[in-house]
Write an enzyme that holds these catalytic residues in place. Structure first.
Site, PDB file in Angstrom:
ATOM      1  N   HIS A 118       6.825  -6.043   4.052  1.00  0.00           N
ATOM      2  CA  HIS A 118       7.847  -6.276   3.886  1.00  0.00           C
ATOM      3  C   HIS A 118       8.302  -7.362   5.058  1.00  0.00           C
ATOM      4  CE1 HIS A 118      12.156  -6.664   2.710  1.00  0.00           C
ATOM      5  NE2 HIS A 118      12.834  -5.576   2.986  1.00  0.00           N
ATOM      6  N   HIS A 138       4.578 -12.208  -4.064  1.00  0.00           N
ATOM      7  CA  HIS A 138       6.216 -11.754  -3.893  1.00  0.00           C
ATOM      8  C   HIS A 138       6.478 -10.801  -5.199  1.00  0.00           C
ATOM      9  CE1 HIS A 138      10.439 -11.601  -3.550  1.00  0.00           C
ATOM     10  NE2 HIS A 138      10.163 -12.055  -2.339  1.00  0.00           N
ATOM     11  N   ASP A 189       7.722 -15.283   4.612  1.00  0.00           N
ATOM     12  CA  ASP A 189       7.161 -15.018   5.996  1.00  0.00           C
ATOM     13  C   ASP A 189       5.856 -15.856   6.383  1.00  0.00           C
ATOM     14  OD1 ASP A 189       8.089 -11.874   4.751  1.00  0.00           O
ATOM     15  OD2 ASP A 189       8.623 -12.587   6.709  1.00  0.00           O
TER      16      ASP A 189
HETATM   17  C1  SDX Z   1       9.191  -9.975   2.098  1.00  0.00           C
HETATM   18  O1  SDX Z   1      11.629  -8.096  -2.022  1.00  0.00           O
HETATM   19  C2  SDX Z   1      12.008  -9.161  -1.416  1.00  0.00           C
HETATM   20  O2  SDX Z   1      12.534  -9.957  -1.953  1.00  0.00           O
HETATM   21  C3  SDX Z   1      11.136  -9.182   0.055  1.00  0.00           C
HETATM   22  C4  SDX Z   1      11.511 -10.545   0.931  1.00  0.00           C
HETATM   23  C5  SDX Z   1      12.870 -10.369   1.196  1.00  0.00           C
HETATM   24  O3  SDX Z   1      13.324 -11.803   1.516  1.00  0.00           O
HETATM   25  O4  SDX Z   1      13.480  -9.356   1.331  1.00  0.00           O
HETATM   26  O5  SDX Z   1      11.330 -11.632   0.158  1.00  0.00           O
HETATM   27  C6  SDX Z   1      10.803 -10.545   2.221  1.00  0.00           C
HETATM   28  O6  SDX Z   1       9.021  -8.754   1.842  1.00  0.00           O
HETATM   29  C7  SDX Z   1       8.248 -11.105   1.542  1.00  0.00           C
HETATM   30  C8  SDX Z   1       6.885 -10.468   0.998  1.00  0.00           C
HETATM   31  C9  SDX Z   1       6.242 -10.225   2.782  1.00  0.00           C
HETATM   32  N1  SDX Z   1       5.219  -9.434   2.439  1.00  0.00           N
HETATM   33  C10 SDX Z   1       3.730 -10.101   2.512  1.00  0.00           C
HETATM   34  O7  SDX Z   1       3.514 -11.105   2.629  1.00  0.00           O
HETATM   35  C11 SDX Z   1       2.766  -8.930   2.417  1.00  0.00           C
HETATM   36  C12 SDX Z   1       1.409  -9.456   1.513  1.00  0.00           C
HETATM   37  N2  SDX Z   1       1.993  -9.433   0.224  1.00  0.00           N
HETATM   38  C13 SDX Z   1       1.843  -8.179  -0.964  1.00  0.00           C
HETATM   39  O8  SDX Z   1       1.646  -7.176  -0.077  1.00  0.00           O
HETATM   40  C14 SDX Z   1       2.223  -8.346  -1.984  1.00  0.00           C
HETATM   41  O9  SDX Z   1       2.466  -9.771  -2.474  1.00  0.00           O
HETATM   42  C15 SDX Z   1       3.946  -7.788  -2.049  1.00  0.00           C
HETATM   43  C16 SDX Z   1       4.035  -6.632  -1.327  1.00  0.00           C
HETATM   44  C17 SDX Z   1       5.093  -8.936  -1.454  1.00  0.00           C
HETATM   45  C18 SDX Z   1       4.247  -7.773  -3.473  1.00  0.00           C
HETATM   46  O10 SDX Z   1       3.464  -6.847  -4.235  1.00  0.00           O
HETATM   47  P1  SDX Z   1       3.604  -6.508  -5.731  1.00  0.00           P
HETATM   48  O11 SDX Z   1       4.791  -7.240  -6.194  1.00  0.00           O
HETATM   49  O12 SDX Z   1       3.615  -4.813  -5.814  1.00  0.00           O
HETATM   50  O13 SDX Z   1       2.400  -6.903  -6.207  1.00  0.00           O
HETATM   51  P2  SDX Z   1       0.965  -6.292  -6.542  1.00  0.00           P
HETATM   52  O14 SDX Z   1       0.572  -5.634  -5.370  1.00  0.00           O
HETATM   53  O15 SDX Z   1       1.127  -5.758  -7.927  1.00  0.00           O
HETATM   54  O16 SDX Z   1       0.170  -7.509  -6.751  1.00  0.00           O
HETATM   55  C19 SDX Z   1      -0.520  -8.226  -7.913  1.00  0.00           C
HETATM   56  C20 SDX Z   1      -1.898  -8.385  -7.786  1.00  0.00           C
HETATM   57  C21 SDX Z   1      -2.957  -7.618  -7.274  1.00  0.00           C
HETATM   58  O17 SDX Z   1      -4.255  -7.713  -7.605  1.00  0.00           O
HETATM   59  P3  SDX Z   1      -4.878  -6.928  -9.077  1.00  0.00           P
HETATM   60  O18 SDX Z   1      -4.513  -5.587  -8.780  1.00  0.00           O
HETATM   61  O19 SDX Z   1      -4.169  -7.494 -10.210  1.00  0.00           O
HETATM   62  O20 SDX Z   1      -6.479  -7.357  -9.037  1.00  0.00           O
HETATM   63  O21 SDX Z   1      -1.921  -9.416  -6.822  1.00  0.00           O
HETATM   64  C22 SDX Z   1      -2.650  -9.028  -5.710  1.00  0.00           C
HETATM   65  C23 SDX Z   1      -2.786  -7.522  -5.977  1.00  0.00           C
HETATM   66  O22 SDX Z   1      -3.837  -7.054  -5.144  1.00  0.00           O
HETATM   67  N3  SDX Z   1      -1.921  -9.450  -4.353  1.00  0.00           N
HETATM   68  C24 SDX Z   1      -2.537  -9.554  -3.332  1.00  0.00           C
HETATM   69  C25 SDX Z   1      -1.491 -10.248  -2.457  1.00  0.00           C
HETATM   70  N4  SDX Z   1      -0.267  -9.740  -3.003  1.00  0.00           N
HETATM   71  C26 SDX Z   1      -0.657  -9.474  -4.307  1.00  0.00           C
HETATM   72  N5  SDX Z   1      -3.846 -10.246  -3.043  1.00  0.00           N
HETATM   73  C27 SDX Z   1      -3.996 -10.650  -1.675  1.00  0.00           C
HETATM   74  N6  SDX Z   1      -2.964 -10.930  -0.881  1.00  0.00           N
HETATM   75  C28 SDX Z   1      -1.706 -10.644  -1.160  1.00  0.00           C
HETATM   76  N7  SDX Z   1      -0.632 -11.168  -0.356  1.00  0.00           N
END
Ligand code: SDX
Length: 403
Positions: free
Chosen positions: A241, A280, A336
């Site tokens: 997050h 996201h 971010d």
């Molecule tokens: C913020 O919610 C909000 O609005 C948050 C925010 C706000 O203003 O409040 O926008 C602020 O928190 C932005 C996000 C910051 N976090 C990061 O940058 C950390 C990296 N991002 C990931 O951890 C992820 O994308 C999340 C946590 C942001 C979202 O995760 P989800 O929606 O649970 O997606 P998921 O984990 O189910 O991913 C789907 C697929 C998976 O691959 P498969 O299982 O299908 O093979 O996408 C992959 C994940 O492994 N994936 C990523 C990835 N994000 C998702 N792979 C590599 N790097 C990533 N960043």
């Protein structure tokens, strides 16, 4: 039993409130505060004016804004006790995160901690008196957010407090309290102050994200708003997050140069590491905020000098957005990805970046909390159910008889 409730881990598809604060369309990459497009607000509004909009639903008149700004800035002035409170978290052996220290200190200002006030349904009665008390707490928390954030930073540098001069706006006051360049008679650079104000505005709210949900989970038990903010802050701190802006800088530093980007992306595809700042839960296209932040970065670098990590950040960005692995999973840069590069160029240490996210996000948390307190049929405590998949009934066995 399972048939009576929806099993939706991670709340991927569960709406738990109705809200008229912020609208997001993840497919089209749209973000609006109370109906106003984020691009217009970033261009024409200020953080504190948009804070009023998020909290009260309309853009303020000049008179309303003047009063609001006075109220909030009044609470930024420095108490000696802030030094003792924030200082108490400065335990050098295991320094608590500066974010936790700052926002836990905020809890010390909770008037509900005063036994005479504790236990009353102060906020959810909706009476005029309750509204006045609620708004006073909102002004105090907004004002104190920059004071505790700045003081935690200064105490760590062994510097005493500084009272802000009048005549500065909210973000300039914050920069002045921080005086992060530690220059005698520090005056915020107008370009830097404007850039930080835009960053604050872009971070102010994002509907029911993880930390806003934490704010409402705690607020729904009628705990005071200071305690709810402390809970929301703890949620924001996680690297999935708000902690991602710090994780991005650590990732770019570890990659080291554009040449090492392909190898890093291979590690991401093997799921050994996460691509911080990408992906996201809602946006399935580029986060509209990241585009504005990218533009703001150039304005900051024109003053501070270019962040040397920018070349690696751009190489990583360009490689990822054209790579099937990320495109097929609809992973694009989020809020971010670029912000940490700006904070670093402004001279902030990485572990301070999430404080810079938390300060503006306090507005969104409070806007959602106020909406919850004032919802028509009163506040219902949030108590989600589960699906039980554990053992059936069984009898106790004395310890001697267990193998
Ligand atoms: C913020 O919610 C909000 O609005 C948050 C925010 C706000 O203003 O409040 O926008 C602020 O928190 C932005 C996000 C910051 N976090 C990061 O940058 C950390 C990296 N991002 C990931 O951890 C992820 O994308 C999340 C946590 C942001 C979202 O995760 P989800 O929606 O649970 O997606 P998921 O984990 O189910 O991913 C789907 C697929 C998976 O691959 P498969 O299982 O299908 O093979 O996408 C992959 C994940 O492994 N994936 C990523 C990835 N994000 C998702 N792979 C590599 N790097 C990533 N960043």
């Amino acid at each position: 039993e399972a048939g009576v409730r929806v099993y939706d881990p991670g709340f991927m598809n569960t709406a738990v409130i109705q809200s008229n604060i912020t609208f997001i369309d993840g497919e089209a990459g749209i973000l609006r505060y109370r109906g106003y497009p984020i691009e217009q607000l970033a261009e024409q509004s200020t953080f504190l004016e948009s804070a009023f909009l998020l909290l009260y639903g309309e853009l303020p008149t000049q008179q309303q804004f003047k009063l609001f700004e006075q109220e909030v800035l009044h609470h930024t002035y420095v108490h000696r006790d802030v030094e003792q409170i924030v200082g108490a978290f400065r335990y050098d052996a295991h320094p608590m995160s500066i974010l936790t220290a700052s926002f836990a200190a905020l809890g010390a200002f909770a008037p509900e901690a005063n036994p005479a006030l504790a236990g009353q349904k102060l906020y959810s009665s909706g009476t005029t008196e309750a509204l006045a008390v609620m708004d006073k707490q909102i002004f105090r928390i907004l004002g104190k957010a920059i004071t505790v954030g700045a003081m935690a930073y200064r105490i760590r540098q062994g510097r005493a407090f500084n009272a802000p001069p009048s005549g500065l706006n909210y973000t300039e006051t914050y920069l002045y309290l921080l005086d992060h360049l530690n220059e005698p008679n520090y005056k915020p650079n107008p370009v830097i102050a404007k850039a930080l104000d835009i960053l604050f505005l872009l971070h102010a709210d994002h509907e029911l994200n993880c930390s806003a949900a934490a704010m409402l989970q705690v607020g729904s038990s009628l705990a005071d708003p200071y305690s709810a903010v402390a809970a929301a802050t703890a949620a924001l701190y996680g690297p999935l997050h708000g902690g991602a802006n710090e994780a991005v800088i650590r990732m770019l530093t570890a990659i080291g140069s554009p040449e090492n980007v392909p190898a890093y992306l291979e590690k991401v595809k093997k799921k050994e590491v996460v691509l911080s700042g990408f992906g996201h839960r809602i946006y399935r296209t580029s986060d509209p905020r990241s585009k504005i932040i990218r533009k703001t970065a150039e304005e900051v670098f024109a003053v501070t000098g270019r962040n040397p990590l920018l070349d690696t950040a751009m190489a990583l960005h360009d490689a990822a957005i054209s790579d099937e692995y990320f495109v097929s999973r609809r992973l694009y840069p989020n809020v971010d990805y670029w912000s940490g590069l700006i904070y670093q160029a402004l001279g902030f240490p990485p572990d301070y970046f999430t404080v810079l996210f938390a300060i503006p996000r306090v507005v969104g948390w409070l806007a959602h909390w106020r909406q919850l307190m004032l919802q028509k049929n009163g506040v219902k405590i949030w108590r989600p159910r589960q699906l039980y998949v554990g053992e059936g009934e069984r009898d106790y066995v004395e310890i001697e008889k267990r193998e």
